[in-house]
Design an enzyme around this catalytic site. Structure first.
Site, PDB file in Angstrom:
ATOM      1  N   GLY A   1       0.807  -1.217   0.000  1.00 12.36           N
ATOM      2  CA  GLY A   1       0.000   0.000   0.000  1.00 12.36           C
ATOM      3  C   GLY A   1       0.837   1.261   0.000  1.00 12.36           C
ATOM      4  N   GLY A   2       2.102   1.159  -0.439  1.00 13.69           N
ATOM      5  CA  GLY A   2       2.946   2.346  -0.552  1.00 13.69           C
ATOM      6  C   GLY A   2       3.270   3.012   0.766  1.00 13.69           C
TER       7      GLY A   2
ATOM      8  CB  SER B   1       3.349  -3.451  -2.988  1.00 13.66           C
ATOM      9  OG  SER B   1       3.355  -2.135  -3.482  1.00 13.66           O
TER      10      SER B   1
END
Length: 499
Positions: free
Chosen positions: A115-116, A201
């Site tokens: 989710g960055g 991610s």
């Protein structure tokens, strides 16, 4: 089956999963709630509780914007399904165990969501620990503070800290969760000497940070990094220089007109999040609140650290998808090539890059972050060979699933396959998809258990000097082969390895 388990802080009661051979413990705290004066401080040890904690319900998710697209609207709509309650009191983990007794010493996997560093939580709809538990793995998902709550650096915070550091609170939450598992997982049937980290991610980048920190020395048996992490010099999710992180923090406090950190601590969480969202807008949505090299939890730029072999020589599984964040609507011209080069490289390298990209194609520049992710996975494998460490297992997910024809093999596309959660998606999956899910989930599980993902059905060979191949997931099947790199990806790999 296990039901009531003793931890060092109190007893917890789990409940049968959807598969009743598995016991699920939801919402177990692993640190004190980081609220009030504990906002922007290292996670603190839990206080023991009396009685039995009923672990039947997922905890609130960390404060974050309500929806942030991960891998395009199609994928994101299948992950962020409900608007769960948000709270600063968010440091909880969930355990899926197949153990019938505490003496089984099963391998342990800890999953870190992506989710960055801004959004996400440990129980997105595509995630599920039951399929891994069915394979004889104690599976844990964790939560950590995000965005400005988890990664605000500031000079005042440095001075408050006994380690003269700030801005890595989310990373330290992850460390605290791994340490909690190390201390307690034996009572859930797990083996603390077989802890495997896994993330995608920003979760993949987090796994890399955790293999690089001194705070978890000798506690990690294996590591899986999906579309994040790898050998990437100053990429989008790579840790910031500490002074840069503090500059962003100072700008934020000035933006919200807070005269001090203490004053900012008194701002209600909902309002602080709204101010953070506005701050991002005026700064072109730049990622400013991510981990930084604070000389405490992280001490060195990542590629230099990896190049010198300071990371543990353990088993690694790493890979990416062929389209990640690709936007085929982007119009690429010579100016956009120059802008990319001048923003990404040092002056002399930018000039060389522009000269070598004279015959560029749109596909070289309509997935810039994805190109870096893909290049970083190959460069990581190359670096393992270069320094004489054990070779990594590399994959590339090229298969475009039903319904994703317009966006391709997008960021996060592997989730429904690796977690065997195809039935939670609205896509019109075919028999082939279910066969792929059965194989991929088995490969991941075997890696967690043995360090070698191969099955009787499929031999996944590591990326070695004598055979530089990856497992390719494609429409025509799953097989070993050479990765097809575009001209820009190839340039990035060489650039990273030469830093």
């Amino acid at each position: 089956m296990l039901e009531i388990v003793n931890t060092k802080y109190g007893k917890v009661k789990g409940y049968p999963g959807n598969n009743q051979f598995i016991t699920v413990f939801k919402g177990i705290p692993f640190a004190k709630p980081p609220i009030g004066d504990l906002r922007w401080r290292e996670p603190k040890k839990l206080e023991p509780w009396d009685g039995i904690l009923n672990a039947y319900k997922y905890a609130s998710i960390p404060w974050q914007d309500r929806f942030s697209s991960e891998g395009g609207i199609l994928a994101a709509n299948e992950f962020y399904v409900r608007d769960y309650e948000r709270d600063e009191d968010c440091l909880y983990l969930n355990i899926f165990t197949p153990a019938k007794s505490k003496d089984e010493k099963l391998p342990v996997a800890i999953y870190i969501h992506g989710g960055g560093y801004e959004t996400g939580y440990s129980y997105l709809n595509a995630y599920d620990g039951e399929s891994f538990a069915k394979e004889g793995i104690v599976y844990i998902t964790i939560t950590y503070r995000l965005n400005v709550f988890g990664f605000l650096a500031h000079e005042e915070l440095d001075k408050e800290s006994e380690n003269n550091s700030s801005g890595n609170y989310g990373l330290l939450d992850q460390v605290a969760a791994v340490n909690w598992a190390f201390e307690n997982i034996e009572n859930f049937g797990g083996d603390p000497n077989k802890v495997v980290l896994m993330g995608q991610s920003a979760g993949g980048s987090s796994v890399q940070n955790l293999i690089e920190t001194d705070l978890l020395e000798n506690k990690i048996k294996r590591a899986i990094m999906q579309s994040g992490g790898g050998f990437n010099y100053k990429g989008a999710l790579e840790p910031l220089e500490h002074e840069t992180a503090k500059k962003f923090g100072k700008s934020f406090l000035e933006f919200i007109k807070a005269g001090s950190v203490d004053e900012a601590r008194k701002i209600p969480a909902k309002k602080l999040l709204e101010q953070y969202i506005e701050f991002k807008k005026v700064n072109n949505n730049k990622l400013m609140f991510i981990p930084n090299i604070d000389d405490y939890s992280l001490k060195e730029e990542s590629t230099h650290f990896l190049k010198s072999g300071k990371h543990p020589d353990i088993d690694y599984l790493i890979g990416a998808t062929s389209d990640e964040m690709r936007d085929k609507s982007i119009i690429v011209d010579e100016k956009s090539v120059e802008n990319f080069a001048e923003g990404r490289f040092e002056r002399d390298i930018a000039k060389d890059f522009i000269e070598k990209m004279q015959d560029y194609k749109d596909e070289y520049f309509n997935d810039n972050i994805g190109d870096e992710m893909r290049a970083a996975t190959v460069a990581f494998c190359e670096n393992q060979i270069r320094i004489g460490y054990r070779p990594a297992y590399l994959y590339r997910f090229n298969y475009v699933p039903p319904g994703a024809e317009k966006i391709g093999a997008h960021h996060s596309v592997e989730h429904h396959y690796v977690f065997k959660t195809l039935n939670r998606s609205n896509r019109d999956y075919k028999l082939k998809d279910y066969k792929y899910a059965l194989l991929l989930s088995k490969l991941w599980a075997n890696f967690i258990k043995n360090g070698n993902p191969s099955t009787e059905e499929f031999e996944w060979k590591p990326y070695e000097k004598s055979l530089k191949e990856a497992m390719l997931i494609e429409d025509k099947g799953i097989f070993m082969g050479k990765i097809k790199k575009n001209k820009k990806e190839d340039y990035l790999i060489k650039y990273f390895l030469n830093k």
